[in-house]
Scaffold this motif. Structure first.
Motif, PDB file in Angstrom:
ATOM      1  N   GLU A   1       0.810  -1.217   0.000  1.00 35.67           N
ATOM      2  CA  GLU A   1       0.000   0.000   0.000  1.00 35.67           C
ATOM      3  C   GLU A   1       0.845   1.270   0.000  1.00 35.67           C
ATOM      4  OE1 GLU A   1       0.288  -1.371   4.351  1.00 35.67           O
ATOM      5  OE2 GLU A   1       0.093  -2.266   2.345  1.00 35.67           O
ATOM      6  N   ALA A   2       2.147   1.159   0.291  1.00 35.03           N
ATOM      7  CA  ALA A   2       2.997   2.347   0.388  1.00 35.03           C
ATOM      8  C   ALA A   2       3.057   3.098  -0.940  1.00 35.03           C
ATOM      9  CB  ALA A   2       4.398   1.955   0.852  1.00 35.03           C
ATOM     10  N   ALA A   3       3.205   2.371  -2.055  1.00 34.88           N
ATOM     11  CA  ALA A   3       3.286   3.023  -3.356  1.00 34.88           C
ATOM     12  C   ALA A   3       1.994   3.766  -3.677  1.00 34.88           C
ATOM     13  CB  ALA A   3       3.593   1.991  -4.441  1.00 34.88           C
ATOM     14  N   GLY A   4       0.847   3.171  -3.332  1.00 41.97           N
ATOM     15  CA  GLY A   4      -0.431   3.830  -3.557  1.00 41.97           C
ATOM     16  C   GLY A   4      -0.572   5.102  -2.752  1.00 41.97           C
TER      17      GLY A   4
ATOM     18  N   GLU B   1      -1.043   8.929  -4.269  1.00 38.26           N
ATOM     19  CA  GLU B   1      -2.142   9.808  -3.849  1.00 38.26           C
ATOM     20  C   GLU B   1      -1.612  11.126  -3.295  1.00 38.26           C
ATOM     21  OE1 GLU B   1      -4.459   7.689  -1.041  1.00 38.26           O
ATOM     22  OE2 GLU B   1      -5.204   6.201  -2.475  1.00 38.26           O
ATOM     23  N   ARG B   2      -0.574  11.059  -2.477  1.00 36.13           N
ATOM     24  CA  ARG B   2      -0.028  12.271  -1.866  1.00 36.13           C
ATOM     25  C   ARG B   2       0.735  13.119  -2.887  1.00 36.13           C
ATOM     26  NH1 ARG B   2       1.676   9.523   3.987  1.00 36.13           N
ATOM     27  NH2 ARG B   2      -0.505   9.382   4.725  1.00 36.13           N
ATOM     28  N   THR B   3       1.317  12.477  -3.897  1.00 34.23           N
ATOM     29  CA  THR B   3       1.964  13.233  -4.965  1.00 34.23           C
ATOM     30  C   THR B   3       0.939  14.056  -5.728  1.00 34.23           C
ATOM     31  OG1 THR B   3       3.703  11.552  -5.227  1.00 34.23           O
ATOM     32  CG2 THR B   3       3.350  13.057  -7.073  1.00 34.23           C
ATOM     33  N   ILE B   4      -0.175  13.452  -6.066  1.00 28.85           N
ATOM     34  CA  ILE B   4      -1.244  14.161  -6.786  1.00 28.85           C
ATOM     35  C   ILE B   4      -1.764  15.327  -5.952  1.00 28.85           C
ATOM     36  CG2 ILE B   4      -3.587  13.943  -7.701  1.00 28.85           C
ATOM     37  CD1 ILE B   4      -2.853  11.030  -8.428  1.00 28.85           C
ATOM     38  N   GLU B   5      -1.977  15.081  -4.670  1.00 23.94           N
ATOM     39  CA  GLU B   5      -2.484  16.138  -3.795  1.00 23.94           C
ATOM     40  C   GLU B   5      -1.478  17.271  -3.644  1.00 23.94           C
ATOM     41  OE1 GLU B   5      -4.279  16.665   0.751  1.00 23.94           O
ATOM     42  OE2 GLU B   5      -3.389  14.754   0.121  1.00 23.94           O
ATOM     43  N   LEU B   6      -0.214  16.924  -3.415  1.00 18.94           N
ATOM     44  CA  LEU B   6       0.813  17.924  -3.170  1.00 18.94           C
ATOM     45  C   LEU B   6       1.152  18.711  -4.428  1.00 18.94           C
ATOM     46  CD1 LEU B   6       2.492  18.826  -0.718  1.00 18.94           C
ATOM     47  CD2 LEU B   6       4.280  17.245  -1.453  1.00 18.94           C
ATOM     48  N   ALA B   7       1.022  18.075  -5.601  1.00 19.01           N
ATOM     49  CA  ALA B   7       1.340  18.754  -6.860  1.00 19.01           C
ATOM     50  C   ALA B   7       0.384  19.903  -7.149  1.00 19.01           C
ATOM     51  CB  ALA B   7       1.322  17.759  -8.011  1.00 19.01           C
ATOM     52  N   SER B   8      -0.743  19.946  -6.485  1.00 20.31           N
ATOM     53  CA  SER B   8      -1.699  21.033  -6.682  1.00 20.31           C
ATOM     54  C   SER B   8      -1.345  22.277  -5.865  1.00 20.31           C
ATOM     55  CB  SER B   8      -3.111  20.571  -6.307  1.00 20.31           C
ATOM     56  OG  SER B   8      -3.218  20.357  -4.902  1.00 20.31           O
ATOM     57  N   VAL B   9      -0.315  22.181  -5.048  1.00 24.01           N
ATOM     58  CA  VAL B   9       0.071  23.285  -4.156  1.00 24.01           C
ATOM     59  C   VAL B   9       1.329  23.958  -4.695  1.00 24.01           C
ATOM     60  CG1 VAL B   9       0.692  23.943  -1.803  1.00 24.01           C
ATOM     61  CG2 VAL B   9      -0.886  22.017  -2.198  1.00 24.01           C
TER      62      VAL B   9
ATOM     63  N   THR C   1       8.036  16.505  -6.222  1.00 18.58           N
ATOM     64  CA  THR C   1       6.882  16.213  -5.381  1.00 18.58           C
ATOM     65  C   THR C   1       6.794  14.748  -4.968  1.00 18.58           C
ATOM     66  OG1 THR C   1       5.729  17.986  -6.558  1.00 18.58           O
ATOM     67  CG2 THR C   1       4.400  16.536  -5.181  1.00 18.58           C
ATOM     68  N   VAL C   2       7.069  13.826  -5.892  1.00 20.26           N
ATOM     69  CA  VAL C   2       6.973  12.410  -5.540  1.00 20.26           C
ATOM     70  C   VAL C   2       7.985  12.041  -4.460  1.00 20.26           C
ATOM     71  CG1 VAL C   2       8.571  11.574  -7.339  1.00 20.26           C
ATOM     72  CG2 VAL C   2       6.750  10.089  -6.490  1.00 20.26           C
ATOM     73  N   SER C   3       9.119  12.728  -4.413  1.00 15.70           N
ATOM     74  CA  SER C   3      10.110  12.445  -3.374  1.00 15.70           C
ATOM     75  C   SER C   3       9.648  12.921  -2.003  1.00 15.70           C
ATOM     76  CB  SER C   3      11.450  13.107  -3.727  1.00 15.70           C
ATOM     77  OG  SER C   3      12.007  12.538  -4.883  1.00 15.70           O
ATOM     78  N   VAL C   4       8.985  14.088  -1.976  1.00 18.77           N
ATOM     79  CA  VAL C   4       8.444  14.571  -0.703  1.00 18.77           C
ATOM     80  C   VAL C   4       7.383  13.600  -0.192  1.00 18.77           C
ATOM     81  CG1 VAL C   4       7.217  16.463   0.439  1.00 18.77           C
ATOM     82  CG2 VAL C   4       8.935  16.964  -1.314  1.00 18.77           C
ATOM     83  N   ALA C   5       6.544  13.115  -1.094  1.00 18.59           N
ATOM     84  CA  ALA C   5       5.531  12.134  -0.705  1.00 18.59           C
ATOM     85  C   ALA C   5       6.173  10.848  -0.199  1.00 18.59           C
ATOM     86  CB  ALA C   5       4.610  11.843  -1.882  1.00 18.59           C
ATOM     87  N   ALA C   6       7.309  10.478  -0.785  1.00 15.81           N
ATOM     88  CA  ALA C   6       7.997   9.253  -0.360  1.00 15.81           C
ATOM     89  C   ALA C   6       8.463   9.350   1.091  1.00 15.81           C
ATOM     90  CB  ALA C   6       9.191   8.977  -1.275  1.00 15.81           C
ATOM     91  N   LEU C   7       8.844  10.542   1.533  1.00 13.18           N
ATOM     92  CA  LEU C   7       9.274  10.700   2.924  1.00 13.18           C
ATOM     93  C   LEU C   7       8.176  10.278   3.898  1.00 13.18           C
ATOM     94  CD1 LEU C   7      11.055  14.206   2.887  1.00 13.18           C
ATOM     95  CD2 LEU C   7      12.132  11.943   2.823  1.00 13.18           C
TER      96      LEU C   7
ATOM     97  N   VAL D   1       6.082   7.882   3.863  1.00 16.98           N
ATOM     98  CA  VAL D   1       5.850   6.455   4.105  1.00 16.98           C
ATOM     99  C   VAL D   1       7.104   5.728   4.574  1.00 16.98           C
ATOM    100  CG1 VAL D   1       3.997   6.396   2.389  1.00 16.98           C
ATOM    101  CG2 VAL D   1       6.335   5.776   1.707  1.00 16.98           C
ATOM    102  N   LEU D   2       8.216   6.460   4.672  1.00 17.66           N
ATOM    103  CA  LEU D   2       9.475   5.800   5.000  1.00 17.66           C
ATOM    104  C   LEU D   2       9.445   5.144   6.374  1.00 17.66           C
ATOM    105  CD1 LEU D   2      12.224   5.208   3.834  1.00 17.66           C
ATOM    106  CD2 LEU D   2      13.036   7.394   4.726  1.00 17.66           C
ATOM    107  N   ASP D   3       8.743   5.738   7.304  1.00 15.30           N
ATOM    108  CA  ASP D   3       8.660   5.156   8.653  1.00 15.30           C
ATOM    109  C   ASP D   3       8.086   3.741   8.610  1.00 15.30           C
ATOM    110  OD1 ASP D   3       8.664   5.314  11.640  1.00 15.30           O
ATOM    111  OD2 ASP D   3       6.501   5.187  11.339  1.00 15.30           O
ATOM    112  N   ALA D   4       7.091   3.519   7.761  1.00 11.01           N
ATOM    113  CA  ALA D   4       6.452   2.200   7.678  1.00 11.01           C
ATOM    114  C   ALA D   4       7.326   1.175   6.964  1.00 11.01           C
ATOM    115  CB  ALA D   4       5.115   2.318   6.954  1.00 11.01           C
ATOM    116  N   LEU D   5       8.343   1.620   6.245  1.00 15.10           N
ATOM    117  CA  LEU D   5       9.163   0.705   5.456  1.00 15.10           C
ATOM    118  C   LEU D   5      10.440   0.266   6.166  1.00 15.10           C
ATOM    119  CD1 LEU D   5       8.901   2.438   1.955  1.00 15.10           C
ATOM    120  CD2 LEU D   5       7.442   0.661   2.935  1.00 15.10           C
TER     121      LEU D   5
END
Length: 343
Positions: free
Chosen positions: A4-7, A11-19, A79-85, A87-91
């Motif tokens: 689920e981490a990639a999903g 989702e967070r990349t799409i949301e954050l890219a609007s800002v 943006t995708v890298s910021v979103a990756a941060l 989920v890093l705790d769960a990985l």
């Protein structure tokens, strides 16, 4: 890796890219964000992604998915890298030998001059042992050479006058053209060091514009100083400006900022950890040079990607969504492997 981490990252990349998040104007996304993920002994591993993009607030900010591609300004850078941060705790495993921190930095693009990461280095919340900078669309690339730069602004001013009746007056446009023509070949030659090179001036917003009759402003030029790349011989700015400008034309230039340069050996445990982690997911690592948060002086640092894509710094920027899970797995494994090697 948790599937689920990639999903979540998508989702967070799409949301954050609007800002919108122009350099040093990222407050709508956040200020410098720092968080500790794991405790441990000794210097910490920091994982950084920059909040800012090259796009101003006047650019429509949205991400659109077409099949396996996500299109939109800033989706890959960064943006995708910021979103990756997020989920890093769960990985990561719950126990590591060394502390792990994440940081979302400001001022990486444009004239931000790496403000966020340099602040981190100068006033860290914990001892820094290594830095892993994330750039979204370069999965498989391990940046081991940080390309330094100096940026100047240059303003030429002349008497101006009627294009025909005062045709004998010097033209600042022509002087600027001569300066550019002289500078360009100096920066088109290979630089010293494996994988390092220079490609003339910066890649965006480099067109001159007239601000008043007879006046001209040139936004910035980014040559590489000789002390960083010895085969390139670049005179002091005043030398080539004064040599090329006409009589009666004055020149005013100032330094706008610097980025430090550096490198890390291929045999360093951090580089080896990244290469081994990529190999584990079936990717042959490619060693490269770049300029980003990893340029921060005095720290063992590399840059890694989360997915693949292209068109960075353009409105047509895109990333592939399917490799995100692979990139996250390689990133987490890099941290784990380095923790074992450094411990």
């Amino acid at each position: 890796m948790k599937p689920e981490a990639a999903g979540i990252v998508l989702e967070r990349t799409i949301e954050l890219a609007s800002v919108p998040a122009p350099p040093l104007d990222e407050a709508d996304r956040a200020a410098n964000v720092v968080a500790r993920l794991r405790d441990g002994q000794g210097p910490a591993t920091f994982v950084a992604a920059h909040l800012d993009t090259v796009f101003g607030r006047d650019v429509p900010h949205r991400a659109e998915q077409h099949g396996t591609r996500l299109n939109g300004p800033g989706v890959g850078d960064n943006t995708v890298s910021v979103a990756a941060l997020s989920v890093l705790d769960a990985l990561l495993p719950r126990q590591l030998d060394r502390p792990v921190w994440i940081v979302a930095t400001v001022g990486e693009e444009g004239l931000g001059n790496l403000a966020g990461v340099l602040h981190l280095v100068q006033d860290p919340p914990a001892g820094i042992g290594a830095l892993i900078a994330l750039e979204g669309n370069y999965l498989g690339r391990v940046v081991t050479v940080g390309v330094g730069s100096v940026r100047w602004s240059l303003e030429l001013a002349g008497p101006g006058g009627h294009a025909w009746e005062a045709a004998d007056n010097p033209s600042t446009i022509h002087d600027l053209a001569r300066i550019i023509a002289r500078l360009d070949p100096l920066l088109a030659t290979p630089a010293a060091g494996p994988g390092a090179r220079s490609t003339s001036v910066t890649s965006r917003e480099e067109s001159p514009s007239t601000s008043e009759p007879g006046g001209l402003r040139f936004v910035s030029i980014s040559p590489l100083p000789t002390r960083w790349f010895s085969p390139i011989s670049i005179p002091e700015p005043a030398a080539w400006v004064n040599a090329e400008k006409s009589p009666l034309v004055t020149a005013n230039f100032k330094e706008l900022g610097k980025r430090p340069a550096g490198s890390i050996p291929a045999a360093h445990p951090l580089v080896k950890a990244a290469a081994d982690a990529l190999a584990e997911v079936g990717i042959q690592p490619e060693y490269a040079a770049a300029s980003n948060d990893a340029n921060a002086a005095g720290i063992p640092a590399i840059t890694l990607g989360i997915t693949v894509g292209s068109g960075e710094h353009t409105h047509g920027e895109w990333i592939e969504t399917e490799p995100i899970g692979t990139g996250l797995a390689a990133l987490a494994d890099t941290i784990i492997r380095y923790d074992r090697k450094a411990g």
